[in-house]
Design an enzyme around this catalytic site. Structure first.
Site, PDB file in Angstrom:
ATOM      1  N   ASP A   1       0.840  -1.196   0.000  1.00  0.00           N
ATOM      2  CA  ASP A   1       0.000   0.000   0.000  1.00  0.00           C
ATOM      3  C   ASP A   1       0.879   1.251   0.000  1.00  0.00           C
ATOM      4  O   ASP A   1       1.380   1.612   1.050  1.00  0.00           O
ATOM      5  CB  ASP A   1      -0.980  -0.009   1.172  1.00  0.00           C
ATOM      6  CG  ASP A   1      -0.353  -0.427   2.496  1.00  0.00           C
ATOM      7  OD1 ASP A   1       0.692  -1.103   2.512  1.00  0.00           O
ATOM      8  OD2 ASP A   1      -0.932  -0.057   3.530  1.00  0.00           O
TER       9      ASP A   1
ATOM     10  N   GLU B   1      12.170   1.239   7.675  1.00  0.00           N
ATOM     11  CA  GLU B   1      11.150   0.426   7.014  1.00  0.00           C
ATOM     12  C   GLU B   1      11.496   0.103   5.568  1.00  0.00           C
ATOM     13  O   GLU B   1      11.251  -1.003   5.080  1.00  0.00           O
ATOM     14  CB  GLU B   1       9.830   1.205   7.077  1.00  0.00           C
ATOM     15  CG  GLU B   1       8.649   0.547   6.452  1.00  0.00           C
ATOM     16  CD  GLU B   1       7.440   1.463   6.453  1.00  0.00           C
ATOM     17  OE1 GLU B   1       6.323   0.934   6.469  1.00  0.00           O
ATOM     18  OE2 GLU B   1       7.608   2.702   6.440  1.00  0.00           O
TER      19      GLU B   1
END
Length: 549
Positions: A326, A509
């Site tokens: 996403d 991340e």
């Protein structure tokens, strides 16, 4: 179960002459009896019925007011707040005072809600620590202990300890956890592996599936189905025997295949699509078609620029979140324009590869238990899925796997998701060799492999590289004998992460890897997050295989 089990369409009803309502495309025959716009929440076993609601369900116009007013920089903050009293009383009070001239929305929220607890840790990164030492010292920092369920909170209490990714993510996430577990196993943290195994099995038992994360607003969707890979890891590491999870694997499979038996060709229901030749493949889905609680304002703004009915946009945004990617050019009709998202019309290569693994795992464990009929059934299912993937998702001209647009009946974009069939052993050797050539020429950089070759501003596209994609590519190519490419990706990724760690003393991340100079990855709906669970897990596993970079 919340928003998960919708009444299956009755096969007899499908034969009745009815007026069909086409929504943009005649290939998806959406019968009113078959798909409801928004399934009603159902009671979750083991939780009070009132706790089956999301914050948006609970606070109605108050929720919309808070999110629209942006009193918190992050849309996820308010859904993570816990009420200080019964939510109905809060809503009644809000309706009484909201039109007062001196009404202060922020003060109202602060007076009636506990803000999300900022987890405090005494840990301070030591620049002298090696990458391995840094990761091993982070596990306690990212560990959350089980706690009693806070009344009316969106957080779903789990029975055992678990690892969170870090940053804004203060709950456990399904597919993130598998890659985190790889590192836990390498660090010798069998205690945490056991706890997380118990947690995921518990969620399947209580919710019928593993939700996106342990929040009420995540219950309407799952994430890439990697529980079979977790079970395989538990078996390899001696944490738990695979046999004890057979029933859980079957339950997860039933969730992903719900409604399949009633579909006719060119028809879809929830996660399942019946292809023109009668074969079954899967797509990502969310049972709700409203803005996500945790990204409410962002979703509303995206829908305004779409030109499609807002509920369709919301569904596709939610399904994109279920994909774990996403967002990405994979799901966009027009690359670079999020408002063109059409996640539910794509048959994703990675999802179907993971489901092939699930089918194979059920067959293998059934064989161990002497359940011959179940073994034969699921070997047939896995074989049928592989055949369907080869027919629809394999691009023989270019030697790559691609997602498939089942409504337009055409192949979609190429991305690093194409390596998942190798990771789960679904490809043949010719496909693996041809895919290796494509990855070398189109995705490989000095810093690892790119998520895709398209620069769109979305976080799962160029110039970003992500730890789980590196791991699956490394192991996938090595499984098919291409040690040279697998080792090159591994050493490139270790160099990327280590170089950034030496400069910034942290793990993140995602990384910008397009030009050989590792930087913070950009794009996405939220600021870059530190921590970071799956980066730590993959890198710790690679250090065990390749040594310190």
């Amino acid at each position: 179960m919340l928003n998960q089990k919708i009444q299956n369409p009755n096969p007899d009803e499908l034969m009745i002459e009815v007026d069909l309502c086409y929504e943009l495309d005649p290939y998806e025959l959406k019968l009113d009896e078959m798909i409801e716009a928004e399934p009603e929440p159902e009671m979750i076993e083991g939780l009070p019925a009132s706790d089956a609601l999301t914050p948006a369900d609970r606070y109605l116009e108050l929720f919309e007011h808070v999110q629209s007013a942006k009193i918190f920089p992050d849309s996820k903050t308010f859904p993570d707040c816990a009420p200080k009293m019964d939510p109905l009383d809060i809503l009644i009070r809000y309706r009484k005072v909201r039109r007062h001239r001196d009404f202060d929305l922020r003060k109202f929220v602060e007076n009636h809600f506990w803000l999300p607890e900022v987890y405090s840790s005494e840990y301070v990164s030591d620049p002298q620590n090696s990458l391995k030492e840094h990761i091993d010292q982070l596990w306690p920092v990212l560990t959350r202990e089980p706690q009693d369920h806070i009344p009316w909170s969106s957080l779903l209490a789990l029975p055992q300890s678990y690892i969170v990714p870090g940053g804004r993510f203060s709950e456990t996430y399904y597919w993130d956890s598998y890659f985190t577990m790889l590192g836990l196993a390498e660090s010798g943290r069998e205690d945490l592996l056991k706890c997380m195994a118990d947690n995921f099995a518990w969620m399947i038992e209580n919710y019928g599936h593993i939700p996106n994360g342990n929040r009420t607003y995540y219950l309407s969707r799952s994430q890439p189905p990697v529980f079979a890979l977790m079970v395989e890891l538990f078996e390899e590491d001696g944490v738990r025997g695979a046999r004890r999870y057979l029933d859980h694997l079957k339950m997860e499979y039933a969730f992903w295949m719900d409604g399949a038996e009633s579909l006719i060709p060119n028809q879809a229901y929830r996660h399942v699509v019946r292809m023109p030749d009668g074969s079954l493949l899967n797509r990502y889905w969310d049972d709700r078609d409203t803005p996500r609680d945790e990204s409410w304002l962002e979703d509303v703004e995206t829908a305004k620029h779409s030109g499609c009915p807002p509920n369709e946009v919301y569904r596709d945004l939610r399904a994109g979140a279920a994909s774990g990617w996403d967002y990405s050019s994979r799901w966009l009709r027009d690359t670079g324009r999020l408002a063109s998202i059409r996640t539910t019309q794509f048959i994703p290569i990675d999802l179907n590869a993971f489901l092939f693994k699930l089918e194979s795992a059920i067959a293998n464990i059934s064989a161990l238990k002497g359940e011959k009929e179940t073994e034969a059934l699921f070997r047939q299912k896995a074989s049928a899925r592989r055949d369907a993937v080869n027919r629809y998702l394999w691009d023989d001209e270019n030697g790559i796997y691609r997602d498939y647009d089942w409504r337009r009946e055409q192949l979609a974009l190429f991305s690093a998701a194409a390596i998942v069939p190798l990771y789960v052993g679904m490809a043949n050797h010719e496909q693996a060799d041809r895919l290796a050539n494509a990855v070398r020429s189109r995705l490989l950089t000095p810093g690892g492999i790119l998520a895709s070759e398209y620069e769109t501003g979305e976080q799962w596209d160029k110039p970003n590289g992500w730890a789980p994609l590196q791991w699956m590519a490394i192991q996938g190519f090595k499984m098919y004998g291409d040690d040279l490419l697998g080792d090159e990706i591994a050493r490139s990724w270790l160099k990327t992460v280590n170089q950034f760690y030496l400069e910034q003393h942290k793990m993140i991340e995602k990384y910008h890897i397009a030009d050989g100079v590792p930087r913070e990855g950009g794009g996405g709906e939220y600021p870059l997050q530190d921590g970071f669970g799956w980066t730590n897990g993959v890198v710790r596993r690679l250090i065990g295989l390749y040594g310190e970079p």
